[in-house]
Design a protein around this motif. Structure first.
Motif, PDB file in Angstrom:
ATOM      1  N   ARG A  23      89.644  49.125  -1.988  1.00  0.00           N
ATOM      2  CA  ARG A  23      89.983  47.797  -1.479  1.00  0.00           C
ATOM      3  C   ARG A  23      91.443  47.450  -1.757  1.00  0.00           C
ATOM      4  N   ALA A  24      91.939  47.851  -2.926  1.00  0.00           N
ATOM      5  CA  ALA A  24      93.341  47.588  -3.254  1.00  0.00           C
ATOM      6  C   ALA A  24      94.271  48.345  -2.310  1.00  0.00           C
ATOM      7  N   ARG A  27      94.293  46.512   1.011  1.00  0.00           N
ATOM      8  CA  ARG A  27      95.128  45.310   0.950  1.00  0.00           C
ATOM      9  C   ARG A  27      96.606  45.665   0.968  1.00  0.00           C
ATOM     10  N   LEU A  28      96.967  46.728   0.244  1.00  0.00           N
ATOM     11  CA  LEU A  28      98.362  47.154   0.224  1.00  0.00           C
ATOM     12  C   LEU A  28      98.820  47.619   1.600  1.00  0.00           C
ATOM     13  N   ARG A  30      97.558  46.736   4.467  1.00  0.00           N
ATOM     14  CA  ARG A  30      97.643  45.579   5.367  1.00  0.00           C
ATOM     15  C   ARG A  30      98.913  44.779   5.106  1.00  0.00           C
ATOM     16  N   SER A  31      99.290  44.612   3.832  1.00  0.00           N
ATOM     17  CA  SER A  31     100.524  43.893   3.505  1.00  0.00           C
ATOM     18  C   SER A  31     101.743  44.627   4.039  1.00  0.00           C
TER      19      SER A  31
END
Length: 389
Positions: A23-24, A27-28, A30-31
């Motif tokens: 998940r991290a 998120r990374l 996507r950022s």
């Protein structure tokens, strides 16, 4: 618990750490994708500004005139007729204003050197305390010039092709203005066709209804805001022009038009108007005390407009915090110059209204909102909670 099948057919349970790591990483990624998209968008807006600038101006003009088109449509006048009349009226107003203001503005530009000399003479009594500092500055400049190598010469490159550059700029400006008015005419005359195309792009009825509601809400709020602010700025410019005419200021029509135009830049525009009026008043009137009446009158009009008229007419829900306004003005002025600075706040309002209609972007709209607006919302929520209890 989820299981993961290996090549040998064995089932291996996923650990919580591996799921958290995945998940991290998502998120990374996507950022990073969002950051790359923003950078590419800024680069496109900068290098293709000759295309994007008139297109965005046309959309803003169309949104400004949409409430009038909607009002005339309810009275039986078709969108094509009302849009044509409104765009022709806009062209006439802009052309007339440009023609009437061109003479005084050109005179001010041609007399800029004499204006500077007269301003220096008027401010001579206030200059004496600074003479020592100016003397030190001149001495440092003389030392710098003597420290240069004797063999080094200053080379000045004379500008070439001034006429061709000016002709090219005039042609480009004329093309952009034509695109603005023609595109805004098509947008206004199309009626609801643009919204129908947006709704048709969604698959099911629920998404179509939600998209239509969001599009109409955003369009109504933005068009109401832009039209109201444009009328308020026009009224402010008229009042300032009449007041300066009563005080005997030269070219009061120019300063009224400047006040109306620069008022699209909150805080910054009012400050620029006051400084310009102060300079002209100081060189136009005999006494400094009477000359200060003109900028004082402009300041009074700006305070009344900013603190009473606009919050009452527009409402505080669409107020933007001052930090976001200054950042937007700095960004768009760097990107598109003075025209970009004028569009900064309307575009900021567009972004805020759009973000307020989506839960995933609500934090952006919350950041852009003024503190007064948040306080009003909190008080309203608290009063509703007390009444419900």
């Amino acid at each position: 618990m989820k299981a993961e099948t290996t090549a040998s057919g064995a089932s291996v349970a996923e650990s919580p750490d591996s799921r958290a790591g995945a998940r991290a990483e998502l998120r990374l990624m996507r950022s990073l994708m969002i950051g790359i998209f923003i950078l590419m968008t800024v680069a496109a807006l900068y290098f293709a500004r000759a295309f994007f600038m008139p297109v965005i101006l046309a959309f803003l003009l169309a949104l400004t005139l949409t409430p009038i088109v909607r009002f005339l449509r309810k009275r039986g006048i078709s969108e094509v007729v009302s849009a044509t009349l409104l765009v022709l009226l806009s062209v006439f107003v802009f052309a007339s204003a440009g023609y009437l203001l061109s003479g005084p503005v050109i005179d001010l530009i041609n007399n800029s050197s004499s204006i500077g000399l007269r301003l220096t003479e008027r401010l001579a009594p206030f200059k004496r305390p600074l003479e020592s500092i100016m003397e030190i500055s001149h001495q440092l400049e003389a030392l710098t010039e003597t420290a240069q190598e004797p063999g080094v010469q200053k080379v000045a490159v004379a500008p070439s092709g001034v006429l061709s550059t000016a002709a090219s700029n005039i042609l480009s400006a004329g093309t952009s203005i034509t695109i603005v008015f023609v595109l805004s005419l098509f947008l206004l005359a199309s009626g609801t066709l643009f919204y129908e195309k947006i709704v048709q792009s969604f698959p099911n009825f629920t998404e179509k209804k939600r998209a239509l509601r969001v599009v109409y809400d955003v369009e109504q709020e933005i068009s109401h805001y832009l039209l109201t602010v444009a009328l308020i700025n026009a009224g402010l410019g008229t009042v300032i022009g009449l007041g300066l005419w009563g005080l005997g200021m030269p070219n009061p029509m120019v300063w009224g038009a400047a006040a109306a135009l620069l008022n699209f830049l909150p805080y910054v525009g009012a400050l620029i108007t006051i400084l310009l009026v102060t300079v002209i008043a100081l060189i136009s009137f005999d006494t400094i005390s009477y000359a200060l009446l003109a900028p004082a009158f402009v300041l009074l009009c700006d305070i009344v407009e900013g603190q009473f008229v606009t919050p009452t007419v527009v409402g505080r829900r669409l107020e933007i915090n001052a930090v976001a306004i200054f950042i937007a003005i700095a960004f768009w002025s760097w990107l598109w110059g003075f025209v970009g600075a004028l569009m900064a706040v309307p575009l900021l309002v567009v972004i805020k209204v759009f973000c307020d209609h989506f839960d995933g972007l609500s934090h952006v709209g919350n950041f852009l909102a003024a503190q007064q607006t948040m306080a009003i919302d909190d008080e309203a929520a608290e009063s509703n909670h007390k009444s419900a209890a």
